[in-house]
Design a protein around this motif. Sequence first.
Motif: not given
Length: 885
Positions: A158-168
């Motif tokens: 979940l946290l890795r996805i949230l990091v990736a979402q912010h970058e996108e």
Amino acid sequence: MEDQIEQAVEIALSSNSDPVIKQQAMSFCNQIKESEDGWQICLSLFLNDGKRSPAVRFFALQVVDDALVKRLNGSGKQLDSASLLYIKESLLSYIQREYAPQSTTDVDAVFMQNKLAQTITLFFLLSYPDTWPSFFDDLLALSSMGGPLSNARGLQLLLRILVAQHEEIADTLILRSSEVTRRNTIIKDAIRVRDMARLASAWMEILVRWTSRDDGYLIVENCLRVIGSWVSWIDISLIVTPQYMSIIFGILGNDALRGAACDTISEIISKKMKSSDKFELISLLNLPQTIGQLPIGSDIEFTEKVARLVNVVCLDLIRILDEDQLASQLHDNTERLLQQLLPFAIGFLANEYDDTSSEVFPAISEYLSFLRKEKKRNRPLTPDRHSILTSILNTVILKLKYDASMDWTNGADDSENDFLEVRGRLRLFQDAVAGIDENLFMDSLSSVVINSLNDEKRDWRDIELGLFELGAYSDGLRNAAALPTKGQGSPKAVEILNTMLLKMTNSNVLSIGHPSINLHYMELVVKNSKFFETHPQIVPQILDMFVSNIGVHSSYVQVQVRAWYLFYRFIKLCKNLMGDIAETALNAIGDLLVIDAEVPQKNDGDSDMSADGTDSGTFDGRLYLFEASGILISVEAVPDEKQLHLLKHVVSPIFSDMESCLSRPTEGAQQALQIHHDIMAIGTFARGINDGGKAITDPVREQFLLASRAILVSLETLSGMEIIREASRFAFARMVPILGPQILPEIAVLVSRLLSESSASELIDFMSFLGQLIHNFKGQSGILEMLDQLLTPLLSRVFYSLSISANGSTDEEIQQSDIKKAYLNFMMGLLNNGMEAVLASDRNRQILESVIQSVAHYTSTSSDAAIKKMGSSIYNRLQAVMKIM
């Protein structure tokens, strides 16, 4: 097919694969990416966890990503709705199985988790909030399998996805099209409305639940990273609450997590908001007390992060203070809080590690800039601000000193280079202080300088700092850039400088024998040559220093070569203070007036050796000694007889060397290089003679007339060498002021030989040389006769060079452009100096029409406004010449 893909990926990634087979494997992989069903095969391959290697599964997700990106961009063969639904169900089923707490398989490697997070994020961009509105609910449910937010595997994903979402969707460092920006704005607005409150609450619960657990380090660290990134675009009130901030500040006490907590706090404070809201936020955090309790210094990395935090806070407070329309109470409170935090910034500035110091450079710079603005607003420097300013200056001075663990290598060591770079930035702070409080600057620096020059100071680092600061002081005074007083500085500033220079010249700091001290000393002497106008009695002492092993005879090559230049500069600047000491000085440096050319190893000795192939480093430095010698023996105080004697003492060995070289059979590069150096030495010596100030006598002219003829003999023998042609042109240009019209017959021979051999690139310098002659000898019959003979062959060479196609080469195009400019400048010089009659002579009139046409063509085709203007003027004047023919 899956087996084929796995085999192709392994071959493509292997460093031992046969190149041909490897290329075939890469082509096969690209075909899979481009095929319509490639994503389906690869998705299946990825999901078949136990049978495939991580590299193959990574490639499989790349193929799926490519398909998703095509759908996002609307390019190529796009996925349909059924395909998207299939991908969603497959990925969701996979993570619910593999990231469940009861899963018995090994968790994916970190790089695979990050890749999976990226793939899910791409799908998120396609589906949220329209077709997958429960996206965050589903991931939070996964993280809560086995208990509320207790599933470590699910939380990490979940946290890795949230990091990736912010970058996108929100990373401001990534450039995006307007269409993508609009899409991301819609997604962010939906998250704020639908899910943000729940996400923020979940983050806080994660911090509470996992901070104290032994296996919670990565989860808390990633959670803090998410908060720090997302806070830039979400409602700050969701995070900045007493309970939330108390939890984050509490993590500062955790040795393993305090760095991440510190970064998160920095990001929270960096959130853009109104000045009043920003001040309230900073006040709420009570940073002065918090920072004062942190174990700063014991952990270098953590200390650096705290320095970054202090920098962020100070920058915001300074910007609030700098606002024009600021309520008085907010202004006073901001000033008070800033005064509490700046000592921490200054403490970090003084840190022994430059990386830590550099973290607060922006805040220090901004504060000094603010104080300079305040001075321009005629607002007095308050006692509190003066105290901070004094502390900054004292800290900067200490940081400017070489560390005890560092030695002086004159830039040969990386650590010293890093220090010198930081020193340069610190110097700017010091100069800024001078612009705020001149008296503070003068008193502080003069104290450092005077103390460093005391006899009991034997550490070279202390002395070097003092001389460095003396240089900084004199630079500020001379350039009037650092000090507010214009011109040469205030009387007090000049008096202090002279006091320090007198202290330096009367000290025995040179006895320490350190090369850095010697270099600083010589540089300061040259920079402050005006000092010797009021202290001429010191000049002999300085000359003795220069010609000793401290200066031009130093055993340190880098110091020695620099000293040659500085010696020349001192002689040039103080020539009127030399007196009758030329013979003594020349005898002292006579062993250095020796020319011994060394062919660089890279040169293969071919006959087209250019001047760039010479041993230019040391030899160019030695030329300064020849020029200094010329100045020394040509000052007014030197009698004519002694001048001639000393002149012959310098040039006779050069003449003999040229004769000896030319009497030997042609030996290639070494012989040509030796002759080149001899000719360059003569030309440079002539420049010094002309610069000395003494009227040129006939015996002196006779010596340089002999020199011109010796050069012509060398040119005749070695005219095929570009370096000989270049040196001859250089030397003759320097002898023109000495010989005047007397040199014209020799110049005529020189010019004819240069023209017959010069390459296209040399034409530029050649025409510039002719332009100088035209200006110097306008009205002289000799120059008219020479030009009459030369003009047609010269212009024919120019037109030929410009007619050759550049073949698309940028260098050749630039060269042709430069030749055109040189040609037009030459024609303008010809006309401006009244030599247009040469164009109408019987010998040259047949080329005049070509000249007019060329000027018209180059003018019309040039994009340079200055060239067009000059060309138009030349064209009109040439038309007038045509009419009188």
